[in-house]
Design an enzyme around this catalytic site. Sequence first.
Site, PDB file in Angstrom:
ATOM      1  N   ASP A  67       0.853  -1.196   0.000  1.00 49.17           N
ATOM      2  CA  ASP A  67       0.000   0.000   0.000  1.00 49.17           C
ATOM      3  C   ASP A  67       0.885   1.241   0.000  1.00 49.17           C
ATOM      4  OD1 ASP A  67       0.927   0.021   2.622  1.00 49.17           O
ATOM      5  OD2 ASP A  67      -1.023  -0.302   3.545  1.00 49.17           O
ATOM      6  N   ASN A 132      -8.471  -1.096  13.883  1.00 51.05           N
ATOM      7  CA  ASN A 132      -9.831  -1.219  13.343  1.00 51.05           C
ATOM      8  C   ASN A 132      -9.970  -2.440  12.423  1.00 51.05           C
ATOM      9  OD1 ASN A 132      -8.524  -0.469  11.017  1.00 51.05           O
ATOM     10  ND2 ASN A 132      -9.600   1.474  10.737  1.00 51.05           N
ATOM     11  N   HIS A 134      -7.991  -3.196   9.799  1.00 52.46           N
ATOM     12  CA  HIS A 134      -7.568  -3.045   8.395  1.00 52.46           C
ATOM     13  C   HIS A 134      -6.320  -3.875   8.096  1.00 52.46           C
ATOM     14  CE1 HIS A 134      -5.011   0.758   9.457  1.00 52.46           C
ATOM     15  NE2 HIS A 134      -4.159  -0.166   9.084  1.00 52.46           N
ATOM     16  N   GLU A 139      -9.604  -0.633   4.566  1.00 56.86           N
ATOM     17  CA  GLU A 139     -10.257  -0.166   5.789  1.00 56.86           C
ATOM     18  C   GLU A 139     -11.578  -0.928   5.987  1.00 56.86           C
ATOM     19  OE1 GLU A 139      -8.804   1.796   7.789  1.00 56.86           O
ATOM     20  OE2 GLU A 139      -7.784   3.474   6.809  1.00 56.86           O
TER      21      GLU A 139
HETATM   22  C1  GLP Z   1      -0.662   0.950   8.553  1.00 54.97           C
HETATM   23  C2  GLP Z   1      -0.430   0.104   7.285  1.00 54.97           C
HETATM   24  C3  GLP Z   1      -0.698  -1.336   7.511  1.00 54.97           C
HETATM   25  C4  GLP Z   1      -0.114  -1.726   8.857  1.00 54.97           C
HETATM   26  C5  GLP Z   1      -0.948  -1.077   9.947  1.00 54.97           C
HETATM   27  C6  GLP Z   1      -0.506  -1.361  11.380  1.00 54.97           C
HETATM   28  O1  GLP Z   1      -1.535   1.992   8.312  1.00 54.97           O
HETATM   29  N1  GLP Z   1      -1.159   0.586   6.133  1.00 54.97           N
HETATM   30  O2  GLP Z   1      -0.134  -2.101   6.454  1.00 54.97           O
HETATM   31  O3  GLP Z   1      -0.149  -3.100   9.005  1.00 54.97           O
HETATM   32  O4  GLP Z   1      -1.175   0.282   9.694  1.00 54.97           O
HETATM   33  O5  GLP Z   1       0.509  -0.491  11.840  1.00 54.97           O
HETATM   34  P1  GLP Z   1       1.235  -0.682  13.233  1.00 54.97           P
HETATM   35  O6  GLP Z   1       2.093  -1.893  13.112  1.00 54.97           O
HETATM   36  O7  GLP Z   1       2.058   0.577  13.410  1.00 54.97           O
HETATM   37  O8  GLP Z   1       0.178  -0.825  14.271  1.00 54.97           O
END
Ligand code: GLP
Length: 241
Positions: A67, A132, A134, A139
């Site tokens: 992404d 959430n 995702h 999302e």
């Molecule tokens: C981000 C990314 C995801 C990632 C997630 C969790 O926004 N787009 O690919 O897995 O959020 O992030 P974290 O590991 O900082 O909780």
Amino acid sequence: MRVEVVADEAALAIRAADLVCDAVRAKPATRLGLPTGNTPIPAYAEIARRVAVGEADFSRADIYGIDEFAGVARTTPGTNSMFYRQYVHFGQRALHCPNPSATEPDEHIRAFADALRRAGGLDLCVLGIGVNGHIAFNEPGSPRDSRARVVELTPASREAHATTFGSLDAVPSHGMTLGVADLLEARRIVVLVSAARKATVVRAAIEGAQTAGVPASWLQSHGGVTWLLDAAAAAALSRGT
Ligand code: GLP
């Protein structure tokens, strides 16, 4: 679906590095999808350490971003492109990232997903999960058959990136992501989750109904998923693991 629980974040990094390095040892020309976020950073450091001391060789691996933000320059601090430059010190020879400054982001991310499919698809996709539910930037509300596309980021996702972009206002309103269906085409998937604040969503994703409300719950329909959790993230699971 396998659920592996390790003691803490440090153990998660070692075990994640083991899984990724084993996959690359078994197939050196692996196509590997990697997430951004705080969770995988210690695992990336451990993989880089192994590469540096010759315990692992990623010279034939292709790494794919899953992404990216939309509407900003690639060099903007906070973009996923910058994240990979900062933390993925292995396999940089073949690092494929969507371009956040693409003028037609929808077309761009579709072409990115098509090129990945034509190259043979992901052998292993590592994922994180948002509080959430995702996965990548899919999302809540993302259907199982969703494909690569531009998405509007939720306030929670934008807030999570305010620090790296410098302020909340600087965080783009939209992102580009491989869709749920694209991610489910990976041959194997490893989901890394640490921290108590993710325990509720981990339970929903693993034990709840498969629903667009929790996009990570779609992973239940894939036969090759390993959830790698630290004890805090696994705390709300009701079944023995
Ligand atoms: C981000 C990314 C995801 C990632 C997630 C969790 O926004 N787009 O690919 O897995 O959020 O992030 P974290 O590991 O900082 O909780």
